[in-house]
Design a protein around this motif. Sequence first.
Motif, short mmCIF file in Angstrom:
data_model
loop_
_atom_site.label_atom_id
_atom_site.label_comp_id
_atom_site.label_asym_id
_atom_site.label_seq_id
_atom_site.Cartn_x
_atom_site.Cartn_y
_atom_site.Cartn_z
N PRO A 237 0.84 -1.21 0.00
CA PRO A 237 0.00 0.00 0.00
C PRO A 237 0.87 1.26 0.00
O PRO A 237 1.96 1.28 0.58
N ASN A 238 0.38 2.30 -0.63
CA ASN A 238 1.14 3.54 -0.72
C ASN A 238 1.46 4.13 0.65
O ASN A 238 2.56 4.65 0.88
N PHE A 239 0.48 4.07 1.55
CA PHE A 239 0.69 4.70 2.85
C PHE A 239 1.80 3.99 3.63
O PHE A 239 2.61 4.62 4.30
N TRP A 240 1.86 2.66 3.50
CA TRP A 240 2.90 1.90 4.21
C TRP A 240 4.27 2.15 3.59
O TRP A 240 5.27 2.34 4.29
N LEU A 241 4.33 2.16 2.25
CA LEU A 241 5.59 2.42 1.57
C LEU A 241 6.09 3.83 1.88
O LEU A 241 7.29 4.04 2.11
N GLY A 242 5.18 4.80 1.90
CA GLY A 242 5.58 6.16 2.22
C GLY A 242 6.18 6.27 3.62
O GLY A 242 7.22 6.91 3.82
N LEU A 243 5.53 5.64 4.59
CA LEU A 243 6.05 5.67 5.96
C LEU A 243 7.38 4.95 6.06
O LEU A 243 8.28 5.38 6.80
N LEU A 244 7.53 3.85 5.31
CA LEU A 244 8.79 3.11 5.31
C LEU A 244 9.92 3.97 4.73
O LEU A 244 11.04 3.99 5.29
N LEU A 245 9.65 4.67 3.63
CA LEU A 245 10.67 5.53 3.04
C LEU A 245 11.03 6.69 3.96
O LEU A 245 12.20 7.09 4.04
N ILE A 246 10.04 7.23 4.66
CA ILE A 246 10.32 8.30 5.63
C ILE A 246 11.23 7.79 6.74
O ILE A 246 12.21 8.45 7.12
N TRP A 247 10.91 6.60 7.26
CA TRP A 247 11.73 6.03 8.34
C TRP A 247 13.17 5.78 7.88
O TRP A 247 14.12 6.09 8.61
N LEU A 248 13.31 5.24 6.66
CA LEU A 248 14.64 4.86 6.19
C LEU A 248 15.47 6.07 5.74
O LEU A 248 16.60 6.28 6.21
N VAL B 211 11.67 13.70 -3.82
CA VAL B 211 12.19 12.34 -3.94
C VAL B 211 11.28 11.31 -3.28
O VAL B 211 10.84 10.34 -3.93
N LEU B 212 10.99 11.47 -2.02
CA LEU B 212 10.23 10.44 -1.30
C LEU B 212 8.78 10.31 -1.79
O LEU B 212 8.32 9.19 -2.05
N PRO B 213 8.02 11.40 -1.94
CA PRO B 213 6.66 11.23 -2.46
C PRO B 213 6.63 10.70 -3.89
O PRO B 213 5.77 9.89 -4.25
N ALA B 214 7.58 11.14 -4.74
CA ALA B 214 7.61 10.64 -6.12
C ALA B 214 7.98 9.16 -6.15
O ALA B 214 7.43 8.39 -6.95
N LEU B 215 8.89 8.73 -5.29
CA LEU B 215 9.23 7.30 -5.20
C LEU B 215 8.03 6.49 -4.71
O LEU B 215 7.77 5.39 -5.20
N THR B 216 7.31 7.02 -3.74
CA THR B 216 6.16 6.30 -3.20
C THR B 216 5.10 6.07 -4.26
O THR B 216 4.59 4.95 -4.42
N LEU B 217 4.77 7.11 -5.01
CA LEU B 217 3.77 6.98 -6.06
C LEU B 217 4.31 6.23 -7.27
O LEU B 217 3.64 5.38 -7.85
N GLY B 218 5.54 6.57 -7.67
CA GLY B 218 6.11 5.99 -8.88
C GLY B 218 6.38 4.52 -8.77
O GLY B 218 6.25 3.78 -9.75
N THR B 219 6.75 4.04 -7.58
CA THR B 219 7.07 2.62 -7.42
C THR B 219 5.85 1.74 -7.64
O THR B 219 5.91 0.72 -8.33
N GLY C 91 -4.96 14.21 -7.70
CA GLY C 91 -4.52 14.35 -6.31
C GLY C 91 -4.34 13.00 -5.66
O GLY C 91 -5.31 12.29 -5.41
N ALA C 92 -3.10 12.63 -5.42
CA ALA C 92 -2.81 11.38 -4.70
C ALA C 92 -3.06 11.65 -3.22
O ALA C 92 -2.17 12.09 -2.48
N VAL C 93 -4.29 11.41 -2.80
CA VAL C 93 -4.78 11.89 -1.51
C VAL C 93 -3.90 11.41 -0.36
O VAL C 93 -3.43 12.20 0.47
N ILE C 94 -3.66 10.10 -0.28
CA ILE C 94 -2.95 9.54 0.87
C ILE C 94 -1.50 10.02 0.90
O ILE C 94 -0.98 10.44 1.94
N VAL C 95 -0.84 9.97 -0.25
CA VAL C 95 0.58 10.34 -0.30
C VAL C 95 0.77 11.82 0.00
O VAL C 95 1.70 12.21 0.73
N GLU C 96 -0.07 12.67 -0.57
CA GLU C 96 0.04 14.10 -0.28
C GLU C 96 -0.18 14.39 1.20
O GLU C 96 0.45 15.28 1.77
N THR C 97 -1.06 13.64 1.82
CA THR C 97 -1.32 13.84 3.25
C THR C 97 -0.13 13.38 4.09
O THR C 97 0.29 14.07 5.03
N ILE C 98 0.45 12.22 3.75
CA ILE C 98 1.59 11.70 4.51
C ILE C 98 2.77 12.65 4.46
O ILE C 98 3.43 12.90 5.48
#
Length: 313
Positions: free
Chosen positions: A147-158, A178-186, A249-256
């Motif tokens: 899921p995008n929200f989990w990947l986004g949080l993982l990228l933030i942590w790392l 970098v991080l939001p584009a990677l989250t959506l692009g992946t 609007g990528a709602v979840i990713v923009e919010t994270i």
Amino acid sequence: MWKYIAKRLAMVSVVIAGVTLIAFSAMYLAPGDPAEVIALARYGEDLSASQVETLREAERLDAPVHVQYLIWVGHLLRLDLGKSLVTSEDVLAEILQKLPATAELAIASLLVSLLIALPAGIISALRKNTLLDRGCMFVSLVGVSIPNFWLGLLLIWLFALTLHMFPSFGYGSLKHFVLPALTLGTSLAAVTARLTRASLLEVLGQEYIVAARARGLDEHTILFRHALKNALLPVITFAGMQFGYLLGGAVIVETIFSWPGIGKLLVDSIFARDFSMIQGCVLFIAVLFSLSSLAVDILYAVLDPRIRYDRRD
């Protein structure tokens, strides 16, 4: 072509008309009296019954629902989406102010997706049923499943909290992309890679490819001059559809990532119960997605002259 465009525009109009019904109904499906909710947002906690009734009459909320809907649609036809209940700013102006940030993130995410997916899909097709092919497809399956929200949080942590390489939120510099584009692009790359592989395998099995090999053409020429030209058509269509989704609007990713785009604006408006802004965002997203779908269909015909939109279509 023009008849097809007119037909599609008519279909888009029907879709948007349906969205207006859904968006208008949101105010009445939410708990509470709409007049009280709007009055609470404008005047605060200290409300009197007279203030609520005055607002109900001023906003025509005492009229039958179908009359209220027609009045609202009349404003929409004049590009008047109303005023925000929270900021009192013009809804359309505020959405347009957020659009550049969303568009920039959409373009960056799509580029990340294509840079990952196209090489992976082509390599998998050329090395069909090898360990490399299975590895690429396994990674793409994982990418689809995360899921995008989990990947986004993982990228933030790392990358933000552990390695301190990129900021975890905000907007302004290239590092913030970098991080939001990677989250959506992946996640998009995972689907695009599988589509590229399947499309290229289908094209490589066509008779004209076999004939090209029989004429002695080298594999490099066959791949880049003949096969990819046709194999990438479905990929372009899919990328165009995904770009419409990203523009919406990528709602979840923009919010994270606290990205100041349309998606975050919509989420903030939902929490604030800003009905005017919610309705405006939903309509704007629907229009963007519908028009991007139409643009992709037209582009498909331009890229592939074999396609003709006639009465049989």
